[in-house]
Design an enzyme around this catalytic site. Structure first.
Site: not given
Length: 462
Positions: A103, A247, A249, A251
């Site tokens: 991330s 960010d 990734d 999520d």
């Protein structure tokens, strides 16, 4: 355990796996994680995906080899966001999912996020500690599969099914042709935006859009103030209606108003809770203890039931399942949805904001301004400390006075008539995290923030 440990444990955190490559996380560790996952969870079919980091492809290959060597079939969805692993796991009905990602961590890090059937989180109290033991000791009890029973690997393009699901949270007919800045930070959000662009009447202004594991514009972490300037500038230069940054990734998503001002995630929790309560009258809403007054007031006024829960995705998801809550939100920009298998998404929140802005016909700044004025906040302040417990004890000694309401759901929360604060020890870093809010008095909030920071600085001993 009875066997000598031959790998380090540092990469195994409370909720996931994260460590420096190759010292703490490497291909051999990834291979063992694959083997251990099958052994512990009796997995026969697992979804695997990865982010854009330079080490992610080789780690994923080693992980897949570990899974298939144990006879487990793998559905490889390739480059993706963490929530696409969550979606694929519950949508395809497989036995688990593993996302290779670090991330927003530094360049030399990588990691993994793991879920079981139904996209239920696998964390420290639900199997991650046992997996850690297997990996670091090599004490596997299950034999490798015979060559003719090794698992198969299927490449699977989940994007169409995933984006179709995202669009079930809004009515596209309600969405007006707005102009939106999107900043993927050269992480993995870009391809999803490209897919949604085909069906939304939105003009997307794309910056740092292409996935690039060298992160030419810095690690994608919009919580860092210095990383927000590009999004803010693009909004102002293009006269955009609002902006979104993710960010690595994706999520988590972070929102900016039409003036390029960053909006604290705390206020978005109340905004989304209100939106869901218009659809699901009387529903339960889960929130974390760091900042609470705005969320509680908005949920109560909308006829919902606010429920306090310890910070952290595993705790939030478990409590949402227990309460059958329709939505859960953390001020850190993690937003959880019942219809998304109680998992967090960085795409659903901004779609809901987009629809609500279109319906209201008001700019985002106007929609949140009254809430910011009513409950001003410090924003999360982090301090590196050597003994967080000692500092918590000192703060409690100084601030627990007559009339104070104390809550220890997560760290220490103390509430007074006009202001409150939460201070907690990080689960993953040697940090103390402080949040302060007040009832409509920014001066009180700022004074109390300084007062608390003086105590922390006096005792941090680092």
């Amino acid at each position: 355990m009875g066997q000598q440990e031959i790998f380090k444990r540092e990469a195994f955190k409370a909720y996931d796996i994260r460590g420096r490559v190759p010292d703490e996380l490497n291909e051999e560790v990834a291979y063992r994680i694959g083997r251990g996952f099958v052994e512990l969870f009796a997995a026969r079919r697992v979804v695997v995906g990865r982010d854009i980091r330079l080490s992610s492809e080789s780690l994923t290959k080693a992980l897949v080899r570990g899974l298939t060597d144990m006879g487990c079939d793998v559905v490889d969805i390739g480059l993706c966001g963490t929530e696409m692993i969550y979606f694929s796991t519950f949508h395809l009905g497989v036995d688990g999912g593993i996302m290779v990602t670090a991330s927003h961590n530094p360049m030399d890090y990588n990691g993994m996020k793991l879920v079981g059937k139904g996209a239920r989180p696998i964390s420290g109290d639900s199997g991650l500690r046992a997996l850690e033991d297997l990996v670091v000791t090599g004490s596997f009890s299950t034999e490798l599969a015979e060559k003719n029973t090794r698992g198969n690997v299927e490449d699977y393009d989940i994007m169409s099914e995933y984006t179709q699901h995202l669009l079930t949270y809004v009515d596209v007919a309600n969405i007006k042709p707005l102009k939106v800045v999107v900043n993927a930070g050269n992480g993995c959000a870009g391809p999803t935006i490209d897919a949604l662009e085909k069906v939304l009447p939105i003009e997307f202004i794309k910056i740092h859009h292409e996935p690039d594991g060298t992160f030419p514009h810095g690690i994608p972490n919009p919580l860092l103030v210095e990383n927000r300037a590009a999004t803010s500038a693009a909004i102002r230069e293009n006269g955009a209606d609002f902006g979104i940054a993710w960010d690595g990734d994706f999520d988590r998503c972070f929102l900016f108003d039409e003036q390029g001002e960053f909006i604290e995630g705390y206020y978005i929790v109340g905004f989304l809770a209100e939106a869901f309560l218009r659809r699901y009258a009387g529903a339960k809403i889960i929130h974390d203890p760091r900042l609470t007054w705005n969320t509680i007031e908005m949920v109560n006024e909308a006829g919902g039931v606010p429920i306090l829960c310890k910070t952290g995705h595993a705790f939030i998801k478990e409590r949402m399942r227990k309460e059958d809550a329709v939505y859960g939100g953390e001020m850190s920009a993690h937003h959880y949805f019942r219809d998304f298998a109680y998992c967090d998404s960085g795409m659903i929140p901004w779609l809901l904001v987009l629809e609500n802005m279109s319906i209201a016909g008001k700019p985002l700044s106007e929609l949140v301004a009254a809430r910011i004025e009513r409950f001003p906040v410090s924003g999360e302040i982090n301090r590196t400390v050597s003994d967080g417990k000692q500092i918590l004890a000192k703060i409690e000694e100084l601030f627990v006075v007559d009339g104070a309401v104390v809550d220890r759901t997560d760290g220490l929360s103390i509430e007074f008539s006009t202001w409150r604060f939460n201070v907690r020890i990080s689960n993953t870093e040697p940090l103390l995290r402080l949040n302060v809010e007040s009832r409509g008095d920014i001066i009180v909030m700022e004074e109390k923030t300084r007062e608390l920071l003086t105590v922390i600085e006096s005792y941090k001993m680092v």
